[in-house]
Write a protein that holds these residues in place. Structure first.
Motif, PDB file in Angstrom:
ATOM      1  N   LEU A 163      12.071  50.200 139.221  1.00  0.00           N
ATOM      2  CA  LEU A 163      13.184  51.113 139.286  1.00  0.00           C
ATOM      3  C   LEU A 163      12.680  52.498 139.580  1.00  0.00           C
ATOM      4  CD1 LEU A 163      15.576  49.601 136.822  1.00  0.00           C
ATOM      5  CD2 LEU A 163      15.166  48.959 139.076  1.00  0.00           C
ATOM      6  N   THR A 164      13.402  53.349 140.224  1.00  0.00           N
ATOM      7  CA  THR A 164      13.260  54.790 139.982  1.00  0.00           C
ATOM      8  C   THR A 164      13.724  55.363 139.006  1.00  0.00           C
ATOM      9  OG1 THR A 164      13.125  54.976 142.487  1.00  0.00           O
ATOM     10  CG2 THR A 164      13.559  56.897 141.497  1.00  0.00           C
ATOM     11  N   ILE A 165      13.400  55.936 138.001  1.00  0.00           N
ATOM     12  CA  ILE A 165      14.274  56.131 136.801  1.00  0.00           C
ATOM     13  C   ILE A 165      14.335  57.853 136.992  1.00  0.00           C
ATOM     14  CG2 ILE A 165      13.336  54.329 135.528  1.00  0.00           C
ATOM     15  CD1 ILE A 165      11.540  56.002 133.866  1.00  0.00           C
ATOM     16  N   PHE A 166      15.465  58.154 136.208  1.00  0.00           N
ATOM     17  CA  PHE A 166      15.679  59.679 136.110  1.00  0.00           C
ATOM     18  C   PHE A 166      16.253  59.763 134.670  1.00  0.00           C
ATOM     19  CE2 PHE A 166      17.313  58.030 140.191  1.00  0.00           C
ATOM     20  CZ  PHE A 166      16.659  58.833 141.254  1.00  0.00           C
ATOM     21  N   ILE A 167      15.413  61.107 134.359  1.00  0.00           N
ATOM     22  CA  ILE A 167      15.404  61.410 132.937  1.00  0.00           C
ATOM     23  C   ILE A 167      16.076  62.694 132.668  1.00  0.00           C
ATOM     24  CG2 ILE A 167      14.067  61.374 130.549  1.00  0.00           C
ATOM     25  CD1 ILE A 167      11.967  59.601 131.783  1.00  0.00           C
ATOM     26  N   GLY A 168      16.951  62.918 131.663  1.00  0.00           N
ATOM     27  CA  GLY A 168      17.303  64.176 131.385  1.00  0.00           C
ATOM     28  C   GLY A 168      16.396  65.097 130.986  1.00  0.00           C
ATOM     29  N   ALA A 169      16.147  66.469 131.762  1.00  0.00           N
ATOM     30  CA  ALA A 169      15.393  67.387 131.293  1.00  0.00           C
ATOM     31  C   ALA A 169      15.842  68.722 131.401  1.00  0.00           C
ATOM     32  CB  ALA A 169      14.082  67.143 132.281  1.00  0.00           C
ATOM     33  N   ASN A 170      15.334  70.044 130.751  1.00  0.00           N
ATOM     34  CA  ASN A 170      15.583  71.337 130.881  1.00  0.00           C
ATOM     35  C   ASN A 170      14.648  71.921 131.738  1.00  0.00           C
ATOM     36  OD1 ASN A 170      18.253  71.174 129.783  1.00  0.00           O
ATOM     37  ND2 ASN A 170      17.532  71.700 127.874  1.00  0.00           N
ATOM     38  N   LEU A 171      14.770  73.224 132.197  1.00  0.00           N
ATOM     39  CA  LEU A 171      13.952  73.992 132.989  1.00  0.00           C
ATOM     40  C   LEU A 171      13.089  74.887 131.757  1.00  0.00           C
ATOM     41  CD1 LEU A 171      15.671  74.472 136.282  1.00  0.00           C
ATOM     42  CD2 LEU A 171      13.925  72.590 135.671  1.00  0.00           C
ATOM     43  N   MET A 172      11.978  75.218 131.806  1.00  0.00           N
ATOM     44  CA  MET A 172      11.319  76.346 131.494  1.00  0.00           C
ATOM     45  C   MET A 172      10.261  76.782 132.178  1.00  0.00           C
ATOM     46  SD  MET A 172       9.629  74.215 128.298  1.00  0.00           S
ATOM     47  CE  MET A 172       9.095  75.856 127.289  1.00  0.00           C
ATOM     48  N   ILE A 173      10.086  78.198 132.015  1.00  0.00           N
ATOM     49  CA  ILE A 173       9.058  78.621 133.015  1.00  0.00           C
ATOM     50  C   ILE A 173       7.714  79.198 131.756  1.00  0.00           C
ATOM     51  CG2 ILE A 173       8.183  80.836 133.994  1.00  0.00           C
ATOM     52  CD1 ILE A 173      10.888  80.648 135.219  1.00  0.00           C
ATOM     53  N   GLU A 174       6.641  78.526 132.056  1.00  0.00           N
ATOM     54  CA  GLU A 174       5.476  79.201 131.400  1.00  0.00           C
ATOM     55  C   GLU A 174       4.253  79.692 132.536  1.00  0.00           C
ATOM     56  OE1 GLU A 174       3.887  76.108 129.026  1.00  0.00           O
ATOM     57  OE2 GLU A 174       5.504  76.216 127.506  1.00  0.00           O
ATOM     58  N   GLU A 175       3.785  80.877 132.267  1.00  0.00           N
ATOM     59  CA  GLU A 175       2.900  81.705 132.897  1.00  0.00           C
ATOM     60  C   GLU A 175       3.269  81.538 134.598  1.00  0.00           C
ATOM     61  OE1 GLU A 175      -0.586  79.934 132.237  1.00  0.00           O
ATOM     62  OE2 GLU A 175      -0.993  80.611 130.315  1.00  0.00           O
ATOM     63  N   GLY A 176       4.486  81.644 134.753  1.00  0.00           N
ATOM     64  CA  GLY A 176       4.973  81.731 136.252  1.00  0.00           C
ATOM     65  C   GLY A 176       5.440  80.365 136.680  1.00  0.00           C
ATOM     66  N   ILE A 177       5.037  79.348 135.994  1.00  0.00           N
ATOM     67  CA  ILE A 177       5.243  78.118 136.621  1.00  0.00           C
ATOM     68  C   ILE A 177       6.553  77.346 136.041  1.00  0.00           C
ATOM     69  CG2 ILE A 177       4.199  75.584 136.499  1.00  0.00           C
ATOM     70  CD1 ILE A 177       1.440  76.867 136.272  1.00  0.00           C
ATOM     71  N   LEU A 178       7.249  76.716 136.905  1.00  0.00           N
ATOM     72  CA  LEU A 178       8.605  75.958 136.264  1.00  0.00           C
ATOM     73  C   LEU A 178       8.253  74.603 136.016  1.00  0.00           C
ATOM     74  CD1 LEU A 178      11.654  76.498 136.716  1.00  0.00           C
ATOM     75  CD2 LEU A 178      11.486  75.195 138.745  1.00  0.00           C
ATOM     76  N   LEU A 179       8.633  74.564 134.726  1.00  0.00           N
ATOM     77  CA  LEU A 179       8.241  72.948 133.976  1.00  0.00           C
ATOM     78  C   LEU A 179       9.624  72.350 133.818  1.00  0.00           C
ATOM     79  CD1 LEU A 179       5.582  74.518 131.443  1.00  0.00           C
ATOM     80  CD2 LEU A 179       5.212  73.383 133.789  1.00  0.00           C
ATOM     81  N   GLY A 180       9.429  71.132 133.598  1.00  0.00           N
ATOM     82  CA  GLY A 180      10.463  70.127 133.227  1.00  0.00           C
ATOM     83  C   GLY A 180      10.347  69.583 131.903  1.00  0.00           C
ATOM     84  N   GLU A 181      10.995  69.859 130.808  1.00  0.00           N
ATOM     85  CA  GLU A 181      10.786  69.412 129.607  1.00  0.00           C
ATOM     86  C   GLU A 181      12.095  68.263 129.204  1.00  0.00           C
ATOM     87  OE1 GLU A 181       9.879  69.629 125.418  1.00  0.00           O
ATOM     88  OE2 GLU A 181       9.058  70.268 127.215  1.00  0.00           O
ATOM     89  N   ILE A 182      11.202  67.151 129.198  1.00  0.00           N
ATOM     90  CA  ILE A 182      11.942  65.833 129.179  1.00  0.00           C
ATOM     91  C   ILE A 182      12.875  65.910 127.606  1.00  0.00           C
ATOM     92  CG2 ILE A 182      11.995  63.338 129.021  1.00  0.00           C
ATOM     93  CD1 ILE A 182       9.910  63.336 131.115  1.00  0.00           C
ATOM     94  N   LEU A 183      13.978  65.717 127.689  1.00  0.00           N
ATOM     95  CA  LEU A 183      15.003  65.430 126.306  1.00  0.00           C
ATOM     96  C   LEU A 183      15.108  63.866 126.002  1.00  0.00           C
ATOM     97  CD1 LEU A 183      17.437  68.389 126.662  1.00  0.00           C
ATOM     98  CD2 LEU A 183      15.142  68.413 125.805  1.00  0.00           C
ATOM     99  N   ASN A 184      15.153  63.677 124.855  1.00  0.00           N
ATOM    100  CA  ASN A 184      15.429  62.300 124.558  1.00  0.00           C
ATOM    101  C   ASN A 184      16.792  62.088 124.563  1.00  0.00           C
ATOM    102  OD1 ASN A 184      12.767  61.710 123.837  1.00  0.00           O
ATOM    103  ND2 ASN A 184      12.953  62.481 121.742  1.00  0.00           N
ATOM    104  N   SER A 185      17.233  60.830 124.857  1.00  0.00           N
ATOM    105  CA  SER A 185      18.686  60.212 125.027  1.00  0.00           C
ATOM    106  C   SER A 185      18.847  58.804 124.553  1.00  0.00           C
ATOM    107  CB  SER A 185      19.081  60.395 126.672  1.00  0.00           C
ATOM    108  OG  SER A 185      20.227  59.718 126.782  1.00  0.00           O
ATOM    109  N   SER A 186      20.046  58.543 124.177  1.00  0.00           N
ATOM    110  CA  SER A 186      20.257  57.068 123.657  1.00  0.00           C
ATOM    111  C   SER A 186      20.430  56.349 124.524  1.00  0.00           C
ATOM    112  CB  SER A 186      21.336  57.019 122.500  1.00  0.00           C
ATOM    113  OG  SER A 186      22.467  57.734 123.118  1.00  0.00           O
TER     114      SER A 186
END
Length: 400
Positions: A337-360
């Motif tokens: 399956l293609t899975i989709f996981i909740g995440a937030n955005l953050m920038i480190e050293e000018g790079i856009l990162l996806g920080e995955i958050l745990n969910s129930s």
């Protein structure tokens, strides 16, 4: 069951014409322009002073003059006055029309003013502090393309060209429908076996962000009642968005009822998690589209942004470019399956990162308020490495 990419492609193939309408400028915010906007005159329409000070003819400086008699005062919003003596100057305010006989504006900070005499502290550059006529846009030049969203900056542009009424795309007529006997109104206290209607309120807010006020209603799991109400809605609406009633439960009547009412199934079930039981179809006579999402809160919410938003933007002529982020940590998807996981955005050293958050899981509605979107992980045997680039589906600030 089809893949997520196949499902999205089938959704995007469906085209509806919503029509256009003319609205007052004050009601045009967040609407989509249906016309090109052209400058109705040069911008700026005259040589405009950009500083408070004096306007003078630079030739006088070249002839050795450093002190100038002030022969008049010119505020913004008043007709231009001439400089009658080439060795004099006009006191001028920001936004005023620069007199035709002058070509340079010197701001007060670079002057010594004693009565009616202004003396230069430093030699200016010829032509400084003047915003030349037509230097931004010429009369007739396109300044806004059609098929863009009218936001704050566009409101100002429309006002400056005198567009008190604006030609915009109509929004579609949408019915937003929750289903299920277990759901009660939000002002009721649910019994142990009940829950409040929440999914469609999330989508109601999401639609309002697009300037759409949907018809909002609920259907119990009653075959006859479903047939009656859905028949009316299919005739009257452009789009039906439903939550629940499309899984394999004994009381999941929606696929049966929709097909009885002439809605042709385009697909049912997508190889994705969450949101697998998604049912999508089109009425053969009215061309009404039906997005029937599964009833779990995260499934409904995700599928709205996965499928409806790209379809809606495409039908309005808006761009919807995919967004990508770097993963902040290693993760795996060995499933099919293609899975989709909740995440937030953050920038480190000018790079856009996806920080995955745990969910129930797909029933964790509160989790949705904590995330900015979902990272997309296609099925594969190899792990997704830290720093790997993956698609990101934004659910906040997603407008293009």
């Amino acid at each position: 069951m089809i893949t997520y990419k196949e499902a999205l492609s089938l959704v995007l193939e469906q085209h509806l014409e919503f029509g256009t309408e003319v609205v007052p400028l004050t009601e045009a915010y967040n609407r989509v322009l249906a016309e090109e906007i052209h400058a109705d005159r040069d911008f700026p329409p005259f040589n405009r002073a950009t500083k408070d000070g004096i306007a003078l003819a630079y030739e006088a400086i070249e002839n050795g003059r450093l002190s100038f008699e002030i022969t008049g005062v010119l505020p913004a919003g008043k007709p231009v006055i001439p400089l009658e003596e080439p060795e004099g100057c006009i006191e001028i305010m920001t936004g005023a029309v620069v007199p035709y006989e002058t070509d340079t504006v010197v701001m007060y900070e670079h002057l010594e003013v004693d009565g009616d005499i202004a003396t230069l502290k430093k030699i200016p550059e010829q032509g400084q502090n003047i915003h030349l006529r037509g230097s931004d846009h010429r009369k007739g030049e396109r300044i806004l393309p059609k098929n863009i969203r009218v936001l704050a900056a566009e409101m100002g542009v429309l006002a400056t060209v005198g567009k008190n009424r604006v030609h915009v795309h109509k929004t579609p007529r949408i019915a937003l429908i929750s289903t299920g006997n277990e759901l009660v109104e939000i002002d009721q206290t649910p019994l142990l076996h009940q829950i409040r209607r929440s999914n469609t309120y999330s989508l109601y807010g999401a639609l309002q962000e697009e300037g759409i006020k949907p018809l909002h209603l609920h259907l119990d799991d009653d075959l006859d009642l479903m047939r009656q109400k859905l028949a009316y809605l299919i005739d009257e609406m452009d789009v039906l968005i439903l939550s629940g009633g499309v899984s394999k439960g004994k009381f999941d009547y929606l696929p049966q009822v929709l097909e009885e009412l002439g809605v042709e199934k385009i697909f049912h079930r997508v190889a994705q998690r969450p949101g697998k039981p998604f049912w999508f179809g089109k009425n053969r006579n009215r061309a009404t589209l039906v997005f029937s999402f599964p009833g779990n809160p995260v499934s409904t919410f995700l599928n709205f942004y996965l499928y409806f938003i790209p379809w809606y933007f495409k039908n309005l002529g808006l761009g919807y470019e995919p967004m990508f982020v770097q993963l902040r940590k290693k993760i795996e998807n060995p499933s099919d399956l293609t899975i989709f996981i909740g995440a937030n955005l953050m920038i480190e050293e000018g790079i856009l990162l996806g920080e995955i958050l745990n969910s129930s899981g797909s029933g964790d509605l509160a989790h949705l308020s904590e995330i900015e979107g979902f990272v997309q992980l296609d099925p594969r045997k190899a792990s997704y490495k830290k720093g790997e680039i993956v698609p990101f589906i934004p659910v906040k600030n997603h407008k293009r």
